[in-house]
Design a protein around this motif. Sequence first.
Motif, mmCIF file in Angstrom:
data_model
loop_
_atom_site.group_PDB
_atom_site.id
_atom_site.type_symbol
_atom_site.label_atom_id
_atom_site.label_comp_id
_atom_site.label_asym_id
_atom_site.label_seq_id
_atom_site.Cartn_x
_atom_site.Cartn_y
_atom_site.Cartn_z
ATOM 1 N N SER A 10 0.786 -1.228 0.000
ATOM 2 C CA SER A 10 0.000 0.000 0.000
ATOM 3 C C SER A 10 0.819 1.280 0.000
ATOM 4 C CB SER A 10 -0.897 0.014 1.240
ATOM 5 O OG SER A 10 -0.095 0.004 2.407
ATOM 6 N N ARG A 11 2.073 1.185 0.395
ATOM 7 C CA ARG A 11 2.914 2.388 0.503
ATOM 8 C C ARG A 11 4.305 2.067 -0.008
ATOM 9 N NH1 ARG A 11 4.547 4.080 5.503
ATOM 10 N NH2 ARG A 11 3.611 2.403 6.715
ATOM 11 N N ILE A 13 7.756 1.109 -1.476
ATOM 12 C CA ILE A 13 8.184 0.154 -2.504
ATOM 13 C C ILE A 13 7.021 -0.759 -2.883
ATOM 14 C CG2 ILE A 13 9.711 -1.832 -2.922
ATOM 15 C CD1 ILE A 13 11.795 -0.418 -1.075
ATOM 16 N N LEU A 33 -1.172 -3.120 6.807
ATOM 17 C CA LEU A 33 -1.445 -3.397 8.227
ATOM 18 C C LEU A 33 -2.599 -2.546 8.747
ATOM 19 C CD1 LEU A 33 -0.700 -4.836 10.866
ATOM 20 C CD2 LEU A 33 0.955 -3.009 11.304
ATOM 21 N N SER A 34 -2.443 -1.212 8.698
ATOM 22 C CA SER A 34 -3.439 -0.359 9.367
ATOM 23 C C SER A 34 -3.755 0.946 8.651
ATOM 24 C CB SER A 34 -2.949 -0.042 10.787
ATOM 25 O OG SER A 34 -1.701 0.598 10.714
ATOM 26 N N ASN A 35 -2.910 1.384 7.744
ATOM 27 C CA ASN A 35 -3.128 2.687 7.117
ATOM 28 C C ASN A 35 -4.050 2.544 5.896
ATOM 29 O OD1 ASN A 35 -2.940 5.205 5.897
ATOM 30 N ND2 ASN A 35 -0.788 5.461 6.452
ATOM 31 N N ASP A 59 -2.108 -8.583 9.413
ATOM 32 C CA ASP A 59 -0.747 -8.494 9.942
ATOM 33 C C ASP A 59 0.033 -9.713 9.455
ATOM 34 O OD1 ASP A 59 1.576 -8.547 11.443
ATOM 35 O OD2 ASP A 59 0.602 -7.973 13.320
ATOM 36 N N VAL A 60 1.032 -9.480 8.631
ATOM 37 C CA VAL A 60 1.769 -10.595 8.012
ATOM 38 C C VAL A 60 2.520 -11.456 9.023
ATOM 39 C CG1 VAL A 60 2.093 -9.582 5.710
ATOM 40 C CG2 VAL A 60 3.741 -9.071 7.520
ATOM 41 N N ASN A 88 6.852 -8.277 0.699
ATOM 42 C CA ASN A 88 7.496 -6.969 0.775
ATOM 43 C C ASN A 88 7.334 -6.283 2.134
ATOM 44 O OD1 ASN A 88 8.312 -4.132 -0.380
ATOM 45 N ND2 ASN A 88 6.223 -3.872 0.426
ATOM 46 N N VAL A 139 14.263 -8.077 0.399
ATOM 47 C CA VAL A 139 15.175 -8.133 1.535
ATOM 48 C C VAL A 139 15.887 -6.790 1.645
ATOM 49 C CG1 VAL A 139 15.287 -10.623 1.581
ATOM 50 C CG2 VAL A 139 16.931 -9.395 0.171
ATOM 51 N N TYR A 153 17.190 -6.281 12.219
ATOM 52 C CA TYR A 153 16.757 -6.171 10.819
ATOM 53 C C TYR A 153 17.699 -6.963 9.891
ATOM 54 C CZ TYR A 153 15.317 -3.508 6.592
ATOM 55 O OH TYR A 153 14.856 -3.116 5.349
ATOM 56 N N LYS A 157 16.525 -10.119 7.556
ATOM 57 C CA LYS A 157 16.674 -10.091 6.092
ATOM 58 C C LYS A 157 17.634 -11.197 5.623
ATOM 59 C CE LYS A 157 13.952 -6.567 5.148
ATOM 60 N NZ LYS A 157 12.646 -6.792 4.495
ATOM 61 N N GLY A 184 19.074 -0.909 -1.602
ATOM 62 C CA GLY A 184 19.912 -0.092 -0.711
ATOM 63 C C GLY A 184 19.039 0.996 -0.117
ATOM 64 N N ILE A 186 16.322 3.626 -0.507
ATOM 65 C CA ILE A 186 15.239 3.969 -1.437
ATOM 66 C C ILE A 186 14.345 5.023 -0.764
ATOM 67 C CG2 ILE A 186 13.301 3.047 -2.785
ATOM 68 C CD1 ILE A 186 16.012 1.734 -3.545
ATOM 69 N N THR A 188 11.433 6.305 0.674
ATOM 70 C CA THR A 188 10.102 5.920 1.165
ATOM 71 C C THR A 188 9.971 6.487 2.582
ATOM 72 O OG1 THR A 188 10.775 3.895 2.308
ATOM 73 C CG2 THR A 188 10.249 3.660 -0.027
HETATM 74 P P1 NAP Z 1 7.254 1.631 4.111
HETATM 75 O O1 NAP Z 1 7.197 2.780 3.173
HETATM 76 O O2 NAP Z 1 7.417 1.884 5.576
HETATM 77 O O3 NAP Z 1 5.937 0.718 3.856
HETATM 78 C C1 NAP Z 1 5.771 -0.432 4.618
HETATM 79 C C2 NAP Z 1 4.577 -1.208 4.098
HETATM 80 O O4 NAP Z 1 4.499 -2.445 4.829
HETATM 81 C C3 NAP Z 1 3.250 -0.507 4.324
HETATM 82 O O5 NAP Z 1 2.362 -0.888 3.307
HETATM 83 C C4 NAP Z 1 2.795 -1.077 5.681
HETATM 84 O O6 NAP Z 1 1.378 -1.032 5.900
HETATM 85 C C5 NAP Z 1 3.243 -2.518 5.502
HETATM 86 N N1 NAP Z 1 3.401 -3.223 6.766
HETATM 87 C C6 NAP Z 1 4.219 -2.938 7.807
HETATM 88 N N2 NAP Z 1 4.061 -3.851 8.787
HETATM 89 C C7 NAP Z 1 3.125 -4.740 8.346
HETATM 90 C C8 NAP Z 1 2.521 -5.896 8.898
HETATM 91 N N3 NAP Z 1 2.861 -6.346 10.130
HETATM 92 N N4 NAP Z 1 1.578 -6.529 8.175
HETATM 93 C C9 NAP Z 1 1.218 -6.107 6.941
HETATM 94 N N5 NAP Z 1 1.755 -5.026 6.363
HETATM 95 C C10 NAP Z 1 2.701 -4.344 7.066
HETATM 96 O O7 NAP Z 1 8.449 0.634 3.737
HETATM 97 P P2 NAP Z 1 9.322 0.533 2.394
HETATM 98 O O8 NAP Z 1 10.481 1.421 2.545
HETATM 99 O O9 NAP Z 1 8.459 0.629 1.199
HETATM 100 O O10 NAP Z 1 9.873 -0.972 2.566
HETATM 101 C C11 NAP Z 1 9.295 -2.066 1.884
HETATM 102 C C12 NAP Z 1 10.238 -3.249 2.026
HETATM 103 O O11 NAP Z 1 11.503 -2.913 1.472
HETATM 104 C C13 NAP Z 1 10.503 -3.661 3.477
HETATM 105 O O12 NAP Z 1 10.592 -5.063 3.562
HETATM 106 C C14 NAP Z 1 11.841 -3.029 3.761
HETATM 107 O O13 NAP Z 1 12.520 -3.726 4.770
HETATM 108 C C15 NAP Z 1 12.517 -3.165 2.423
HETATM 109 N N6 NAP Z 1 13.612 -2.230 2.200
HETATM 110 C C16 NAP Z 1 13.402 -0.892 2.152
HETATM 111 C C17 NAP Z 1 14.475 -0.046 1.913
HETATM 112 C C18 NAP Z 1 14.327 1.450 1.818
HETATM 113 O O14 NAP Z 1 15.341 2.136 1.672
HETATM 114 N N7 NAP Z 1 13.151 2.003 1.870
HETATM 115 C C19 NAP Z 1 15.755 -0.571 1.751
HETATM 116 C C20 NAP Z 1 15.924 -1.945 1.798
HETATM 117 C C21 NAP Z 1 14.846 -2.769 2.016
HETATM 118 P P3 NAP Z 1 0.704 0.228 6.689
HETATM 119 O O15 NAP Z 1 0.735 1.374 5.709
HETATM 120 O O16 NAP Z 1 -0.665 -0.216 7.026
HETATM 121 O O17 NAP Z 1 1.574 0.462 7.879
#
Ligand code: NAP
Length: 242
Positions: A10-11, A13, A33-35, A59-60, A88, A139, A153, A157, A184, A186, A188
């Motif tokens: 939903s948000r 990546i 999850l909740s948003n 909740d995953v 994801n 990951v 974390y 991963k 790396g 990103i 968000t």
């Molecule tokens: P984000 O913007 O914080 O979005 C997180 C997403 O996961 C939201 O849709 C959130 O839902 C959902 N979520 C969180 N906890 C959950 C749960 N318990 N059950 C179901 N949904 C859940 O994160 P992002 O940056 O896009 O990251 C996405 C993935 O990429 C993650 O696995 C993260 O570890 C990985 N990653 C990110 C980066 C980076 O730089 N951003 C780098 C490396 C890896 P709600 O909106 O309802 O909270």
Amino acid sequence: MKYALVTGGSRGIGRAISLELAAMGYYVLVNYLSNAEEAGKTLTEIRQHGGDGELLPFDVGDKDQVQQQLSRWTDNNPEKHIEVLVNNAGIRKDALMVWMEDIQWSEVIRTNLDSFFLVTRTVLNGMLQKRYGRIINVVSLSGLKGHAGQTNYSAAKAGVIGATKALAQEVGRHGITVNAVAPGFIHTDMTEGLNEKELKILIPVRRFGLPEEVAFAVGFLASPRASYITAEVLSINGGLYS
Ligand code: NAP
């Protein structure tokens, strides 16, 4: 119609991945999850681009919720088959090891690692029956290199990376591929607050990545044409680590 499930779709990546898969013709089950507001925006955007999907909140990391929500969907849609699963959803709760509290460890392991097991196990049956599937796990660079302040974390991963390689050995002969992408930095909500100006000096391409740049790689791995790529971890980090 082809069906895909994107956890945390939903948000950030996950949203970009949901849009990419929808553009590839998938009906996307957008988990969050909740948003609900942000999730609603994602579904609207999918439809504005001519795609379709639905919201599937749970909740995953919660075994009962995963089983209830996914079996309810499968029972209501017996003829439909989820052929692409993108694990994801993820969170970080950073702290140096000496200061790390139990809850910071357990929540990060539960949401990032247990979730892989709970969701994949449930969806895998259908893929095995149809003898086709694409599983892509999001990951992180932290799971490959390790990152100070992220023992929880990084462990989660790295665990998913090991599981990716092991599951790929189990299901390859059934037409199912299992791969991971390791982003790396990103742009968000998760990286909001990080000092990009300082950090980008370390990155050969001199910038943070965009969610769409991760989504494109996921779309490729999800496509039928990527059928000979499995057990692979693809770094998407602008050259920061290889
Ligand atoms: P984000 O913007 O914080 O979005 C997180 C997403 O996961 C939201 O849709 C959130 O839902 C959902 N979520 C969180 N906890 C959950 C749960 N318990 N059950 C179901 N949904 C859940 O994160 P992002 O940056 O896009 O990251 C996405 C993935 O990429 C993650 O696995 C993260 O570890 C990985 N990653 C990110 C980066 C980076 O730089 N951003 C780098 C490396 C890896 P709600 O909106 O309802 O909270």
